[in-house]
Design a protein around this motif. Structure first.
Motif, PDB file in Angstrom:
ATOM      1  N   ASN A 178       0.826  -1.114  -0.152  1.00 17.85           N
ATOM      2  CA  ASN A 178       0.067   0.028  -0.071  1.00 17.85           C
ATOM      3  C   ASN A 178       0.730   1.425   0.113  1.00 17.85           C
ATOM      4  O   ASN A 178       0.313   2.343  -0.628  1.00 17.85           O
TER       5      ASN A 178
ATOM      6  N   GLY B 204       0.810   3.868  -3.054  1.00 25.27           N
ATOM      7  CA  GLY B 204       0.341   5.275  -2.662  1.00 25.27           C
ATOM      8  C   GLY B 204       1.519   6.139  -3.438  1.00 25.27           C
ATOM      9  O   GLY B 204       1.017   7.265  -4.155  1.00 25.27           O
TER      10      GLY B 204
ATOM     11  N   ALA C  21       0.650   8.819  -6.476  1.00 28.00           N
ATOM     12  CA  ALA C  21       0.854  10.239  -6.192  1.00 28.00           C
ATOM     13  C   ALA C  21       1.929  10.778  -7.508  1.00 28.00           C
ATOM     14  O   ALA C  21       1.600  11.774  -8.016  1.00 28.00           O
TER      15      ALA C  21
ATOM     16  N   LYS D 184      -0.407  10.959 -10.459  1.00 29.92           N
ATOM     17  CA  LYS D 184      -1.375  11.908 -10.165  1.00 29.92           C
ATOM     18  C   LYS D 184      -0.935  13.323 -10.604  1.00 29.92           C
ATOM     19  O   LYS D 184      -1.469  14.087 -11.247  1.00 29.92           O
TER      20      LYS D 184
ATOM     21  N   GLU E 281       5.274   9.546   1.268  1.00 28.50           N
ATOM     22  CA  GLU E 281       4.237   8.661   1.553  1.00 28.50           C
ATOM     23  C   GLU E 281       4.812   7.914   3.054  1.00 28.50           C
ATOM     24  O   GLU E 281       3.916   7.771   3.783  1.00 28.50           O
TER      25      GLU E 281
ATOM     26  N   GLN F 265      -3.964  11.676   4.752  1.00 24.96           N
ATOM     27  CA  GLN F 265      -3.623  11.991   3.428  1.00 24.96           C
ATOM     28  C   GLN F 265      -2.871  10.758   2.951  1.00 24.96           C
ATOM     29  O   GLN F 265      -2.402  10.744   1.575  1.00 24.96           O
ATOM     30  N   SER F 266      -2.180   9.783   3.647  1.00 22.24           N
ATOM     31  CA  SER F 266      -1.303   8.837   3.293  1.00 22.24           C
ATOM     32  C   SER F 266      -2.104   7.791   2.595  1.00 22.24           C
ATOM     33  O   SER F 266      -3.334   7.510   2.996  1.00 22.24           O
ATOM     34  N   SER F 267      -1.983   7.286   1.365  1.00 24.38           N
ATOM     35  CA  SER F 267      -2.927   6.358   0.902  1.00 24.38           C
ATOM     36  C   SER F 267      -2.815   4.856   1.566  1.00 24.38           C
ATOM     37  O   SER F 267      -3.883   4.360   1.627  1.00 24.38           O
TER      38      SER F 267
ATOM     39  N   LYS G  28      -6.167   3.096   2.990  1.00 24.07           N
ATOM     40  CA  LYS G  28      -6.474   1.975   2.644  1.00 24.07           C
ATOM     41  C   LYS G  28      -6.808   1.152   3.809  1.00 24.07           C
ATOM     42  O   LYS G  28      -7.723   0.185   3.834  1.00 24.07           O
TER      43      LYS G  28
END
Length: 156
Positions: free
Chosen positions: A93, A97, A101, A104, A128, A138-140, A144
């Motif tokens: 994860n 992430g 990012a 994105k 991250e 805000q951390s993916s 998750k």
């Protein structure tokens, strides 16, 4: 003679699971992690391995759901996760992430890289890891984890 050794070498490369997924980017991955650790050390003045351990502790989910079949009915059931799987999920994860990012923000587009100063993937990985070590939503990886645990809680 040389034809047989070449063919046996190519066969050994294509067989087996470990050699089939070989991409040749291990050194690149090591370089990215090393640069991310340097960024973390500059920003926090802490040991980057300790920051990574804290991130893994906070990003590892404790429960997940599995499907149990009773007769012809499939029922979701919350189960505890094995420690090795917790660690694997946390690492997966965090990496997902960082990659998400990076794409994105447009760092993956070659044409845009020269037009503006882009951040390398090591910067996204460091961000991250830092966000996950703080437990920041805000951390993916943390988001998750929370989603997995919320779904598992509803399946109790």
């Amino acid at each position: 003679m040389s034809g047989t050794s070449t063919s046996s070498r190519s066969c050994s490369r294509t067989r087996g699971g470990a050699t089939r997924t070989y991409t040749g980017k291990k050194n690149k991955a090591i370089k990215v992690v090393r640069q991310a650790f340097e960024i973390i050390e500059e920003q926090t003045k802490k040991n980057p391995v300790q920051v990574l351990v804290e991130a893994l502790e906070r990003a590892a989910p404790r429960e997940e759901i599995t499907r149990l079949r009773f007769g012809g009915i499939s029922v979701p059931r919350a189960v505890d996760i094995a420690p090795g799987r917790r660690l694997d999920l946390a690492i997966r994860n965090i990496c997902a992430g960082a990659v998400g990012a990076a794409f994105k923000s447009g760092a993956g587009k070659k044409a845009m890289e020269k037009a503006r100063g882009y951040e390398p993937i090591s910067q996204f990985l460091a961000n991250e890891i830092l966000a996950a070590s703080r437990g920041d939503m805000q951390s993916s990886a943390i988001a998750k984890k929370e989603e997995i645990e919320r779904v598992a809680q509803s399946a109790r």
